[in-house]
Design a protein around this motif. Structure first.
Motif, PDB file in Angstrom:
ATOM      1  N   ASP A   1       0.834  -1.212   0.000  1.00  0.00           N
ATOM      2  CA  ASP A   1       0.000   0.000   0.000  1.00  0.00           C
ATOM      3  C   ASP A   1       0.860   1.250   0.000  1.00  0.00           C
ATOM      4  O   ASP A   1       0.708   2.131  -0.821  1.00  0.00           O
ATOM      5  CB  ASP A   1      -0.921   0.013   1.219  1.00  0.00           C
ATOM      6  CG  ASP A   1      -2.079  -0.938   1.006  1.00  0.00           C
ATOM      7  OD1 ASP A   1      -2.322  -1.282  -0.169  1.00  0.00           O
ATOM      8  OD2 ASP A   1      -2.701  -1.354   1.990  1.00  0.00           O
ATOM      9  N   THR A   2       1.771   1.297   0.956  1.00  0.00           N
ATOM     10  CA  THR A   2       2.655   2.464   1.005  1.00  0.00           C
ATOM     11  C   THR A   2       4.083   1.971   1.172  1.00  0.00           C
ATOM     12  O   THR A   2       4.320   0.969   1.849  1.00  0.00           O
ATOM     13  CB  THR A   2       2.356   3.370   2.230  1.00  0.00           C
ATOM     14  OG1 THR A   2       2.256   2.533   3.372  1.00  0.00           O
ATOM     15  CG2 THR A   2       1.108   4.199   2.037  1.00  0.00           C
TER      16      THR A   2
ATOM     17  N   GLN B   1       7.565   3.417   2.611  1.00  0.00           N
ATOM     18  CA  GLN B   1       8.109   4.534   3.387  1.00  0.00           C
ATOM     19  C   GLN B   1       9.241   5.222   2.608  1.00  0.00           C
ATOM     20  O   GLN B   1       9.929   4.578   1.828  1.00  0.00           O
ATOM     21  CB  GLN B   1       8.723   4.024   4.698  1.00  0.00           C
ATOM     22  CG  GLN B   1       7.730   3.354   5.625  1.00  0.00           C
ATOM     23  CD  GLN B   1       6.742   4.345   6.208  1.00  0.00           C
ATOM     24  OE1 GLN B   1       7.098   5.482   6.488  1.00  0.00           O
ATOM     25  NE2 GLN B   1       5.487   3.936   6.349  1.00  0.00           N
ATOM     26  N   GLU B   2       9.407   6.516   2.901  1.00  0.00           N
ATOM     27  CA  GLU B   2      10.583   7.208   2.368  1.00  0.00           C
ATOM     28  C   GLU B   2      11.796   6.684   3.133  1.00  0.00           C
ATOM     29  O   GLU B   2      11.712   6.467   4.338  1.00  0.00           O
ATOM     30  CB  GLU B   2      10.459   8.709   2.640  1.00  0.00           C
ATOM     31  CG  GLU B   2       9.359   9.345   1.847  1.00  0.00           C
ATOM     32  CD  GLU B   2       9.888  10.424   0.922  1.00  0.00           C
ATOM     33  OE1 GLU B   2      11.016  10.883   1.154  1.00  0.00           O
ATOM     34  OE2 GLU B   2       9.174  10.789  -0.021  1.00  0.00           O
TER      35      GLU B   2
END
Ligand code: AMP
Ligand code: ZN
Length: 457
Positions: A328-329, A331-332
């Motif tokens: 889904d995401t 992280q940076e």
């Protein structure tokens, strides 16, 4: 931070020390705009694009200038052959060049000076060279007098005697020495020309880069780059003009040259006719895969080109995008230290790429969900430094070749919806038929918690 770069001037790998650590300045010789760029040109521009990206990662401000040569014999010749006005040839080819480089995923340079908008600066520089005794006018030409510069030939390591003996440069009665080269030449009737103290004429190729780099980056700047074939005479002559006009010890501190892209061992070039244009390859492969293939060899090594190399790079990117897919995401994260240090070692792309590959491996091996996410984040950050992995993974997997005759996205989405409806109605035979029908056309469906996604197999 320990960036080292191979400097052609000293033939050694040196620690990079910018003139001003707050503002690094890079100049790369750009295209002569008369025809489509070929994949050999793209190799050189991709290497310097990566250098610009790395510098921008390491330093607060970088000015990357890459010129457009829009006045040249080849352009005039092309216009004569086709009947298209010169302005038309250069404007159209510049647009094509931009579109090609954009599609490969190169950053636009910060400054893209055009030769024809810097004629006054060239005329001034030539006047300055004449005044200082480094150049002379003869029969409407202005020539740089090579023997007037004591240490001419330092970059290419050619002695003046060698140059004179080997000068196969056109023998012209107005040349004082066979090695002398043109700064300004008369424009024939119907050719582009500008008024100057030496009559109506146009600049030689070398003076263009000397004038444009001084205008935008200063008389001495950090890095000057181009392909290997530019060392002599182009860069040697740029150095002669700039140093003699400005009275400086160097023109740029670091001179970097990329190796040739070859086909079956021969340099790819328009004159040999053994070339692929970037445009034709973009019809078969995603730009990102082409660029990864170009960066897969170290920039100073020759790269023998095959389409197979692009197909392999596409598979590599499939694997990397495959990690990001379904997350889904992401992280940076910081660029992993090992990837950064590989690039800092004179742009060791083969090593950096193998390390990114290893991050994908770690993602698959890792069982712990948090560690898996960490590996994915590191992979995305490392790819991001190259300008890779910027597409949404779904878009990447839907990438289709123009003209390949595959199903378009709307048709695939419609089939997926029809299959969903069939399953809802418990008509599993129909749902399977749709799935098999898509598979037969190379579309693979994957059912997951978020619904059905697809990719081209
Ligand atoms: P041109 O438009 O011919 O001046 O070339 C633009 C840039 O592409 C220059 O930096 C050339 O050195 C470079 N170049 C031309 N041919 C090749 C090749 N086969 N491989 C790598 N670089 C090349
Ligand atoms: Zn140049």
């Amino acid at each position: 931070m320990a960036l080292t770069l191979y400097n052609t001037l000293t033939r050694t790998e040196e620690a990079f020390a910018p003139i001003d650590a707050e503002h690094v300045r890079l100049y790369v010789c750009g295209p002569t705009v008369y025809d489509y760029a070929h994949i050999g040109n793209a190799r050189t521009f991709s290497a310097f694009d990566l250098l610009a990206r790395l510098l921008k990662h390491l330093y607060p401000r970088v000015t990357y200038a890459r010129n457009i040569t829009d006045v040249d014999d080849k352009i005039i010749e092309r216009s004569k052959q086709s009947g298209e006005p010169i302005d038309g040839v250069t404007a159209r080819t510049t647009d094509q060049f931009h579109a090609d480089m954009d599609d490969l995923g190169l950053l636009r340079p910060d400054i893209e000076p055009r030769a024809t908008t810097h004629i006054p600066q060239m005329v001034e520089m030539i006047g300055n060279l004449v005044e200082k005794g480094f150049a002379y006018a003869a029969e409407g030409h202005v020539l740089f007098h090579v023997p007037a510069m004591q240490d001419y030939g330092r970059l290419s390591r050619r002695s003046q005697d060698e140059l004179i003996a080997g000068a196969r440069v056109e023998v012209a009665p107005y040349k004082r020495s066979p090695a002398d080269f043109v700064l300004w030449k008369p424009a024939k009737e119907g050719e582009p020309g500008w008024d100057s103290p030496w009559g109506r004429g146009r600049p030689g190729w070398h003076i263009e880069c000397s004038a444009m780099s001084a205008q935008h980056l200063g008389q001495v700047f950090d890095i000057h780059g181009g392909g290997l074939d530019l060392i002599f005479p182009h860069h040697e002559n740029e150095i002669a003009q700039s140093r003699c006009a400005h009275g400086t010890a160097v023109m740029a501190n670091y001179w970097m040259h990329s190796g040739f892209l070859t086909i079956a061992g021969d340099k790819m070039s328009k004159s040999l006719g053994n070339f692929y244009t970037v445009r034709e390859l973009l019809e078969e492969f995603p730009g990102e895969a082409i660029r990864l293939a170009l960066l897969s060899a170290h920039y100073r090594q020759p790269l023998d080109f095959t389409k197979e190399k692009i197909a392999q790079a596409k598979q590599t990117l499939d694997r990397w995008y495959g990690v990001l897919r379904g997350l889904d995401t992401v992280q940076e994260a910081d660029v992993p230290a090992e990837v950064l240090s590989a690039l800092e070692a004179d742009l060791n792309t083969p090593l950096a790429i193998s390390q990114i590959h290893e991050l994908a491996g770690a993602f698959h091996r890792e069982q712990d969900p948090a560690k898996k996410l960490e590996a994915a984040a590191a992979l995305k950050a490392a790819g991001g430094l190259f300008g890779f992995l910027g597409h949404p993974p779904e878009t990447w997997f839907r990438w289709t070749t123009a003209g390949a005759g595959g199903l378009d996205e709307a048709a695939i989405e419609a089939a997926i919806q029809a299959r969903k409806d069939a399953r809802k109605a418990k008509n599993f035979a129909e749902a399977d038929r749709i799935r098999n029908d898509l598979a037969a056309q190379g579309i693979i469906l994957e059912d997951g918690p978020q619904g059905t996604s697809w990719k081209r197999g």
